[in-house]
Design an enzyme around this catalytic site. Structure first.
Site, PDB file in Angstrom:
ATOM      1  N   ARG A 191      41.251  44.852  34.906  1.00  0.00           N
ATOM      2  CA  ARG A 191      42.345  45.471  34.143  1.00  0.00           C
ATOM      3  C   ARG A 191      42.317  44.952  32.706  1.00  0.00           C
ATOM      4  NH1 ARG A 191      44.639  40.934  36.781  1.00  0.00           N
ATOM      5  NH2 ARG A 191      45.360  39.427  35.242  1.00  0.00           N
ATOM      6  N   VAL A 221      47.113  40.538  29.627  1.00  0.00           N
ATOM      7  CA  VAL A 221      48.172  40.208  28.679  1.00  0.00           C
ATOM      8  C   VAL A 221      47.570  39.671  27.373  1.00  0.00           C
ATOM      9  CG1 VAL A 221      50.171  38.710  28.263  1.00  0.00           C
ATOM     10  CG2 VAL A 221      49.827  39.703  30.532  1.00  0.00           C
ATOM     11  N   LYS A 260      38.230  37.788  47.508  1.00  0.00           N
ATOM     12  CA  LYS A 260      37.505  36.735  46.765  1.00  0.00           C
ATOM     13  C   LYS A 260      36.153  36.376  47.387  1.00  0.00           C
ATOM     14  CE  LYS A 260      40.932  37.003  44.153  1.00  0.00           C
ATOM     15  NZ  LYS A 260      40.834  38.103  43.199  1.00  0.00           N
ATOM     16  N   GLY A 296      46.248  31.105  42.310  1.00  0.00           N
ATOM     17  CA  GLY A 296      46.691  29.798  42.800  1.00  0.00           C
ATOM     18  C   GLY A 296      47.450  29.792  44.113  1.00  0.00           C
ATOM     19  N   ILE A 351      36.528  21.193  41.552  1.00  0.00           N
ATOM     20  CA  ILE A 351      36.075  20.821  40.206  1.00  0.00           C
ATOM     21  C   ILE A 351      37.220  20.081  39.507  1.00  0.00           C
ATOM     22  CG2 ILE A 351      35.125  21.691  38.015  1.00  0.00           C
ATOM     23  CD1 ILE A 351      33.350  22.426  40.391  1.00  0.00           C
ATOM     24  N   GLU A 382      35.677  25.373  48.832  1.00  0.00           N
ATOM     25  CA  GLU A 382      34.784  25.105  47.702  1.00  0.00           C
ATOM     26  C   GLU A 382      34.844  23.627  47.335  1.00  0.00           C
ATOM     27  OE1 GLU A 382      36.225  27.474  44.446  1.00  0.00           O
ATOM     28  OE2 GLU A 382      35.037  29.221  45.012  1.00  0.00           O
TER      29      GLU A 382
HETATM   30  C1  MV4 Z   1      39.620  25.745  41.436  1.00  0.00           C
HETATM   31  C2  MV4 Z   1      39.906  24.524  40.794  1.00  0.00           C
HETATM   32  C3  MV4 Z   1      39.043  23.486  40.976  1.00  0.00           C
HETATM   33  N1  MV4 Z   1      37.961  23.613  41.785  1.00  0.00           N
HETATM   34  N2  MV4 Z   1      38.523  25.824  42.233  1.00  0.00           N
HETATM   35  C4  MV4 Z   1      43.572  28.090  40.171  1.00  0.00           C
HETATM   36  C5  MV4 Z   1      43.843  29.543  40.207  1.00  0.00           C
HETATM   37  C6  MV4 Z   1      42.722  30.167  40.918  1.00  0.00           C
HETATM   38  N3  MV4 Z   1      42.285  31.339  40.232  1.00  0.00           N
HETATM   39  C7  MV4 Z   1      41.657  29.146  40.965  1.00  0.00           C
HETATM   40  N4  MV4 Z   1      42.217  27.907  40.519  1.00  0.00           N
HETATM   41  C8  MV4 Z   1      41.500  26.763  40.557  1.00  0.00           C
HETATM   42  N5  MV4 Z   1      40.391  26.824  41.305  1.00  0.00           N
HETATM   43  C9  MV4 Z   1      37.754  24.775  42.400  1.00  0.00           C
HETATM   44  N6  MV4 Z   1      36.679  24.877  43.193  1.00  0.00           N
HETATM   45  C10 MV4 Z   1      41.038  24.471  39.993  1.00  0.00           C
HETATM   46  C11 MV4 Z   1      41.851  25.580  39.879  1.00  0.00           C
HETATM   47  C12 MV4 Z   1      43.010  25.400  39.051  1.00  0.00           C
HETATM   48  C13 MV4 Z   1      43.155  26.084  37.860  1.00  0.00           C
HETATM   49  C14 MV4 Z   1      42.235  27.013  37.412  1.00  0.00           C
HETATM   50  C15 MV4 Z   1      42.403  27.690  36.236  1.00  0.00           C
HETATM   51  C16 MV4 Z   1      43.513  27.442  35.473  1.00  0.00           C
HETATM   52  C17 MV4 Z   1      44.469  26.555  35.873  1.00  0.00           C
HETATM   53  C18 MV4 Z   1      44.308  25.866  37.060  1.00  0.00           C
HETATM   54  C19 MV4 Z   1      45.270  24.960  37.472  1.00  0.00           C
HETATM   55  C20 MV4 Z   1      45.121  24.294  38.644  1.00  0.00           C
HETATM   56  C21 MV4 Z   1      44.002  24.521  39.443  1.00  0.00           C
END
Ligand code: MV4
Length: 459
Positions: free
Chosen positions: A292, A295, A116, A165, A203, A200
């Site tokens: 990829r 789904v 990442k 996550g 958000i 980070e």
């Molecule tokens: C975040 C975020 C808020 N702020 N990054 C969750 C999975 C991973 N791919 C990144 N994720 C998140 N990153 C920052 N800086 C909130 C999430 C997040 C989230 C993101 C997409 C879909 C569902 C989520 C559920 C909880 C937290």
């Protein structure tokens, strides 16, 4: 064009790939574990070879066995589907070595998005908006404290080897930092064998919106608009739709252009997805890129009227893509994932024999599934049974169509997520289109399911 494609996968996606191969006049080879002997991908492929016992690591993840089958059957390409070997750079490399075309990106392209921090560095250089943060690994607690001070709380710690996550920790104030930092590292180490974490700005109440992209062997790239995947439970997507009710034409243009920059920055070859977090002010930030087919790809297929599996095969065979595709903005599509899980028991897996089955049909309804009456859902793999994809002119019509489709869906013998979807489709927040990734934490779907069960009772 390829003469024969080996499909290194199972379930609905193996069937989905076989369908397109047949339409393109390409022969197919299925591989299967002993648990999947009675699966439809085995029946519908031109050839099928058993590759090992039920456990994924001994069958669908067994690269040597799969390569041996490809050689033995004279396959000239391998389609990995999603999951299993789809984002395994080593496997893509092995295919190169054996001169069998991997239908997906090159090893270095997979690697550049697998880590990442590397992915983020590459995106910042390419001018793709990223979430302000540490920039690299956090070496110790002191550095964590300093960085948090600079960014300002709340912050989030993420595993560089992660995604989806795992190893993530939200930190709301300085007092929480020490424990969160140590837990993030421990969890990352245990989950990925790499305890590297970065930081980070957190958000709040974001939406998860992703852009479908494609890149060819000649450095050309395009996007096929967005999917909104904000309806998730513990990082598992349950509903996806296109277009996003939150994205206007201006935002679509900006996000699409950023996603194409990402594609071109790594000379990406194949179809892929650039995931963004979007805040309530419509600021969007690169999260990760999935190298990829996903789904939820049918949602894009339905709104764009475009076969993404065919595009994957064409790109792998060296066909140039035809440039930026225009989003018609005419149709709406929603996908509900039907899993063998019990929504009244924390979505616990519910494998077993399907004793009766009736799938929804009719105008604007598509069902991608591998199940049949008498099929036994094995406990070894993911619990996806079917995807119901509805298409209509407006989001409102699409929701109503999905309700009628799901009311027609009869699956007996295993618990499914259908009752969850019927509850969600009535939820005001969902129906309004104004929601974020926290929707399911606020929604008491269990009560609604129970109400439905009372009302549905027939004497
Ligand atoms: C975040 C975020 C808020 N702020 N990054 C969750 C999975 C991973 N791919 C990144 N994720 C998140 N990153 C920052 N800086 C909130 C999430 C997040 C989230 C993101 C997409 C879909 C569902 C989520 C559920 C909880 C937290």
């Amino acid at each position: 064009m390829f003469k024969k494609i080996l499909i290194a996968n199972r379930g609905e996606i193996a069937l989905r790939i076989i369908r397109t191969c047949k339409e393109m006049g390409i022969k197919t080879v299925a591989v299967y574990s002993t648990a999947d002997r009675d699966s439809l991908h085995v029946r519908f492929a031109d050839e099928a070879v058993c590759i090992g016992p039920p456990k994924s690591r001994d069958s669908y993840l067994n690269m040597q066995n799969i390569m041996a089958v490809a050689e033995l059957t004279n396959a000239d390409a391998i389609h990995p589907g999603y999951g299993f070997l789809a984002e395994n750079a080593e496997f893509s490399e092995l295919c190169q070595k054996y001169k069998i075309k991997f239908i997906g990106p090159l090893p270095y392209q997979i690697r550049s998005m697998g880590d990442k921090i590397t992915a983020k560095e590459t995106m910042i250089k390419a001018g793709v908006p990223c979430i302000p943060g540490s920039g690299g690994l956090i070496a110790n607690l002191d550095e964590a404290a300093k960085t948090a001070d600079e960014i300002g709380f709340p912050v989030i710690l993420k595993a560089t080897a992660g995604g989806g996550g795992k190893g993530m920790r939200i930190v709301r104030n300085a007092a929480e930092l020490e424990k969160a930092y140590s837990m993030a590292r421990t969890e990352a180490g245990a989950s990925f064998g790499n305890d590297g974490v970065y930081m980070e700005k957190f958000i709040e109440e974001p939406r998860h919106i992703e852009i479908q992209v494609a890149g060819d062997q000649y450095g050309e790239g395009c996007h096929l608009s967005e999917r909104d995947c904000s309806v998730q439970r513990r990082h598992q997507k349950l509903v996806e739709e296109a277009p996003s009710p939150f994205v206007d034409e201006e935002l679509r243009k900006k996000m699409g252009a950023a996603a194409v920059k990402a594609v071109k920055a790594i000379n990406y070859e194949g179809v892929g997805t650039v995931e963004f977090l979007v805040d309530k002010h419509k600021n969007f930030y690169f999260m990760e890129m999935n190298t990829r087919i996903q789904v939820e790809h049918p949602v894009t297929e339905e709104v764009m009227d475009f076969d993404l599996i065919k595009e994957q095969i064409l790109i792998a065979a060296g066909t140039p893509i035809s440039g930026v595709l225009y989003f018609p903005d005419k149709m709406h599509a929603i996908e509900c994932r039907i899993n063998a899980e019990d929504p009244l028991n924390n979505f616990a897996p519910s494998p077993g024999k399907i004793t009766a089955l009736h799938t929804p049909k009719g105008y604007g309804v598509r069902v991608d599934t591998h199940i049949y009456a008498g099929y036994t859902v094995p406990p070894f793999y993911d619990s996806l049974l079917a995807k119901v994809i509805c298409r209509a002119k407006t989001r409102e019509e699409c929701i109503v169509k999905m309700q009628r489709a799901l009311h027609e869906f009869i699956i007996e013998g295993v618990k499914t997520t259908i009752p969850f979807h019927l509850a969600l489709l009535e939820n005001e927040e969902f129906r309004s289109g104004k929601f974020d990734t926290g929707l399911l934490e606020r929604f008491d779907y269990v009560s609604v399911i129970k109400e439905h069960m009372q009302a549905d009772y027939k004497i």
